[in-house]
Design an enzyme around this catalytic site. Structure first.
Site, PDB file in Angstrom:
ATOM      1  CE  LYS A 113     -10.881 -48.937  -8.957  1.00  0.00           C
ATOM      2  NZ  LYS A 113      -9.831 -49.890  -9.408  1.00  0.00           N
ATOM      3  CG  ASP A 114     -11.193 -52.194  -0.234  1.00  0.00           C
ATOM      4  OD1 ASP A 114     -12.344 -51.891  -0.585  1.00  0.00           O
ATOM      5  OD2 ASP A 114     -10.783 -53.368  -0.177  1.00  0.00           O
TER       6      ASP A 114
END
Ligand SMILES: *Cc1c(COP(=O)(O)O)cnc(C)c1O
Length: 496
Positions: A113-114
């Site tokens: 998700k980063d």
């Protein structure tokens, strides 16, 4: 460069610019924004293979975010893919077990998700300023653990934004809680609620729809926005790493020019694999898109039968980020294979909403020929972690193991020997207990930090900063409220 506009998947409203779609997140009719057409790469892959991650990111994203200036987009990319990542490669490839693992976990929270949440805040604030929105953007999120932390890390100290995360006080793991309540940044707020995740999510939805609050906020110079995974500003940055991976293989001489690769993606909300599908449609030589599910195998069944059916038991697995029964980003694919027809798509989504099920036509199914669905249960997932560790000394996390297991099944069943990239979506240090238990049951008695140290020794990889930090980091957020007090807390935080 051709201008790309964005349409809703659910109505025939006039298309809007990329920056407007990023600001809105979801269309007013409940639909998702999709580009009117998928642009083709305008540089050849050989040229791209000489560029670094940021330069490739620019070459891909400029084709979608056509109302951003070069300076604006490059500034967003510079701020996102910096020393928050622990390697300059940003998304390195590791060859193991007859495949290439694309490690998407080198950012602040050691999960994929980063990749998108480190750039979304910058895209959002740039979009706001381009559209003469002077208000501060207030991100409101309910989290069951991981997304909240990734969003906090992305928005921390981004000027013009505040982020408020609500989590179930007794419904996340001790490590997840520690990660959130130690979050730095004067614009970050973390609040535990005495309720479950559904209470947090319902409360957040209510706040988004509260007209009275909206007025009060506007008067004070604030407006809400959402960072959830259907925002086009999260999808577009995810296309980048597929192009990047291909060009690294090319540069290393692992594949020849024009040679096709397969891609395997451990899937939940269908965002990551959809990005690979977009990359393929931009001209990246991808043969098969292999969609890997855990025991919540709605997508496997969908690819096998053409029926999407969420009426089934929800299973808690060791790959929690894939424990999903409604894969919201699939709607973008449905819309496309329905001939970019919003009416047809709307009918399917209505059926999903009302009956929990829809079935696509035979004609639509023929357009899914490049997808291959598979799934892995808990035992196969654990066995895959152990096998790859024992064979190669490489340790993968539970989500990635689902993908690696499905890939083995695919290879055995098809005999296809096309070079393959597996999206590695989390560091094994994020799911240390499940990973270590898979390798040997004897580890079960160790505490979490001892396990991390042991994993570091086995895998010959340093304990990531994200884990080291929380051993000693001070708790900075102590707010707790009842599920009916969320509005009061938001007002207090914003000084209303
Ligand atoms: C979110 C997530 C996934 C699923 O990705 P989607 O884009 O939702 O399909 C897989 N693995 C990990 C570790 C995740 O955090």
């Amino acid at each position: 460069m051709e201008e790309i506009l964005y349409r809703s998947t659910r109505s025939h409203q006039a298309p809007i610019k990329a920056s407007e779609a990023i600001l809105k997140g979801l269309s007013g009719d409940g639909g998702l924004f999709v580009p009117e057409k998928i642009p083709a790469l305008d540089k050849d892959l050989k040229t791209l293979s000489g560029m670094d991650y940021k330069a490739v990111a620019y070459e891909v994203m400029k084709l979608y975010l056509t109302d951003f200036t070069e300076a604006e987009l490059k500034s967003c990319i510079e701020r996102a893919y910096d020393s928050k990542f622990d390697t300059e490669e940003i998304a390195p490839l590791t060859e193991a077990a007859g495949a290439y693992f694309l490690e998407l976990f080198h950012g602040a929270t050691i999960a994929f998700k980063d990749m998108a949440l480190s750039i979304l805040p910058h895209l959002m604030i740039t979009s706001a300023r381009k559209n003469q929105v002077k208000d501060d953007i207030v991100i409101l999120t309910a989290t069951s653990g991981d997304t909240g932390k990734a969003a906090l890390a992305g928005f921390a100290d981004v000027e013009g934004t505040r982020i408020i995360v609500f989590y179930p006080k007794h419904g996340v793991s001790p490590i997840q809680e520690k990660q959130m309540v130690t979050q730095k940044g004067d614009n970050t707020y973390v609040v535990g609620i005495t309720g479950n995740f559904d209470d947090a999510q319902t409360g957040v939805k209510k706040l988004f729809n509260d007209k009275e609050l909206e007025k009060e906020m506007a008067a004070a110079g604030f407006r809400f926005s959402s960072a959830n995974s259907i925002n086009i500003g999260r999808l577009v940055p995810q296309i980048v790493y597929y192009v990047y991976a291909y060009t690294r293989l090319l540069a290393a001489g692992k594949i020849g020019e024009g040679e096709k690769i397969n891609v395997v993606v451990p899937t939940g909300n269908f965002g990551n694999i959809l990005a690979a599908f977009y990359a393929k449609n931009m001209g990246l030589p991808i043969a098969k898109l292999i969609c890997a599910s855990n025991e919540n195998k709605v997508l496997y069944d969908f690819f096998a039968t053409g029926a999407y059916d969420k009426n089934r038991e929800f299973v808690l697995t060791s790959s929690p980020s894939m424990d999903i029964l409604i894969s919201s980003n699939l709607e973008r694919l449905i819309y496309r294979i329905a001939g970019n027809d919003a009416d047809k798509n709307l009918a399917f989504m209505k059926a999903l909403n009302q009956e929990g099920r829809y079935e696509i036509t035979e004609e639509m199914r023929t357009q899914l020929a490049d997808f291959w669905g598979g799934f892995a249960g808990e035992k196969k997932t654990a066995d895959t972690i152990r096998r790859i560790y024992e064979d190669c000394g490489y340790v993968i996390d539970t989500h990635t193991a689902v993908a690696a297991s499905v890939y083995e099944d695919y290879k055995t069943g098809s005999g296809d020997r096309t070079k393959t990239v597996i999206a590695s979506t989390a560091s094994p240090f994020k799911f240390t207990r499940s990973v270590m238990n898979a390798i040997d049951k004897k580890y079960d008695t160790m505490d979490d930090f001892a396990l991390a140290d042991e994993l570091s020794r086995l895998a010959n990889v340093a304990v990531p900063a994200a884990i080291e930090e929380i051993r000693t980091a001070p708790v900075l957020h102590t707010r707790v409220c009842g599920k009916d007090e969320m509005k009061d807390v938001v007002k207090e935080i914003l000084g209303l």
